[in-house]
Write a protein that holds these residues in place. Structure first.
Motif, PDB file in Angstrom:
ATOM      1  N   SER A  72     -39.488  67.877  15.053  1.00 47.82           N
ATOM      2  CA  SER A  72     -38.020  68.864  14.459  1.00 47.82           C
ATOM      3  C   SER A  72     -37.277  67.487  16.128  1.00 47.82           C
ATOM      4  O   SER A  72     -36.488  67.096  15.710  1.00 47.82           O
ATOM      5  CB  SER A  72     -37.682  70.281  15.395  1.00 47.82           C
ATOM      6  N   LYS A  82     -28.332  67.940  13.023  1.00 49.05           N
ATOM      7  CA  LYS A  82     -28.432  68.948  13.269  1.00 49.05           C
ATOM      8  C   LYS A  82     -28.423  69.302  11.161  1.00 49.05           C
ATOM      9  O   LYS A  82     -29.357  69.551  10.915  1.00 49.05           O
ATOM     10  CB  LYS A  82     -28.260  69.882  13.648  1.00 49.05           C
ATOM     11  N   THR A  86     -31.989  70.086   9.352  1.00 51.57           N
ATOM     12  CA  THR A  86     -32.176  72.551   8.634  1.00 51.57           C
ATOM     13  C   THR A  86     -32.231  71.899   6.977  1.00 51.57           C
ATOM     14  O   THR A  86     -32.765  72.884   6.166  1.00 51.57           O
ATOM     15  CB  THR A  86     -30.237  72.624   9.109  1.00 51.57           C
ATOM     16  N   GLN A  89     -35.601  71.049   5.841  1.00 50.23           N
ATOM     17  CA  GLN A  89     -36.337  72.281   6.079  1.00 50.23           C
ATOM     18  C   GLN A  89     -36.131  73.738   5.048  1.00 50.23           C
ATOM     19  O   GLN A  89     -37.099  73.475   4.437  1.00 50.23           O
ATOM     20  CB  GLN A  89     -36.150  72.632   7.677  1.00 50.23           C
ATOM     21  N   SER A 141     -28.079  79.853  13.566  1.00 50.03           N
ATOM     22  CA  SER A 141     -28.330  78.464  13.594  1.00 50.03           C
ATOM     23  C   SER A 141     -30.622  78.722  13.477  1.00 50.03           C
ATOM     24  O   SER A 141     -30.699  76.898  13.352  1.00 50.03           O
ATOM     25  CB  SER A 141     -28.581  76.718  14.935  1.00 50.03           C
ATOM     26  N   SER A 145     -35.198  77.018  10.912  1.00 48.91           N
ATOM     27  CA  SER A 145     -36.050  76.368  10.980  1.00 48.91           C
ATOM     28  C   SER A 145     -37.158  77.718  11.217  1.00 48.91           C
ATOM     29  O   SER A 145     -38.526  77.123  11.056  1.00 48.91           O
ATOM     30  CB  SER A 145     -35.805  76.075  12.318  1.00 48.91           C
ATOM     31  N   ASP A 202     -32.618  76.488  17.799  1.00 48.38           N
ATOM     32  CA  ASP A 202     -33.038  75.908  16.870  1.00 48.38           C
ATOM     33  C   ASP A 202     -34.021  75.269  17.969  1.00 48.38           C
ATOM     34  O   ASP A 202     -34.490  75.235  18.627  1.00 48.38           O
ATOM     35  CB  ASP A 202     -32.671  75.358  16.298  1.00 48.38           C
TER      36      ASP A 202
END
Length: 214
Positions: A72, A82, A86, A89, A141, A145, A202
């Motif tokens: 990550s 980000k 995200t 994922q 956030s 994740s 995250d």
């Protein structure tokens, strides 16, 4: 993050794996007398072997967990934004649910006629629940994740039991349950260890905070 906190996370995760595997193994032993450990059906599944296997699963869970945090951190450095990491994922998690079901469906003769839909569904629901707890403790956030870790990483860690030559539904259940619990324990504890309970929580940001604090 310091060595004391890392050591606590290390031994507590191992202990949790040992306890979960012991309880789970005893339950399986009482419900399925043919259930053996390392093909040692003549001596059964004793408590010592259950605990040792749980310790190993706890360590394996930690390896996968920190590998994910490292990945990550690298991905966030590559994507720069980000949001992109995200989103990737999120799509990967959705794809993994159907991919796992499709793979298990192809192995239904060796596994079971129900595992191909029960396991992905149960694992996904469990991942969502853990993510909601994580969000409640941190912020929104962390949701995607956490789902990615709890589903995709757990499946990758349990892959030898899912795709083995002599695998069965019991072995999959015995492997994936403690891995899921250990991963949930680590992700729900990590923000407390690095002191980011109400900040950006995250995985990539937590890793940056841990690196800067050590």
């Amino acid at each position: 993050m310091n060595l004391k906190k890392l050591f606590f996370l290390f031994w507590s995760c191992m202990a949790l794996g040992a306890v979960v595997c012991t309880l789970l193994g005893l339950m399986l032993q009482f419900t399925d007398q043919s259930f053996g450990f390392l093909k040692a059906d003549e001596i059964g599944y004793n408590v010592f072997n259950m605990a040792v296997s749980g310790l190993m699963i706890g360590v394996f869970s930690q390896l996968g967990f920190f590998a994910y945090l490292t990945a990550s951190y690298i991905a966030l450095s590559i994507f720069r934004r980000k949001f992109l990491w995200t989103t990737l994922q999120g799509y990967s998690s959705a794809f993994a649910v159907f991919a796992l079901g499709y793979m298990l469906y192809g192995e239904r003769d060796k596994l079971s006629d129900w595992l191909y839909w029960v396991l992905p569904l149960a694992l996904f629901i469990g991942s969502i629940l853990v993510a909601f707890v994580k969000v409640k403790q941190t912020n929104k956030s962390a949701f995607v994740s956490t789902v990615f870790l709890m589903f995709v990483v757990t499946v990758l860690e349990a892959w030898p039991s899912i795709n083995g030559d002599e695998t069965n539904a019991v072995s999959v259940f015995f492997m994936i349950t403690p891995l899921f619990i250990c991963n949930a324990y680590q992700i729900l504890l990590l923000h407390r260890l690095v002191g980011n309970s109400k900040q950006e929580a995250d995985s990539a940001t937590i890793t940056k905070s841990a690196n800067s604090a050590s």
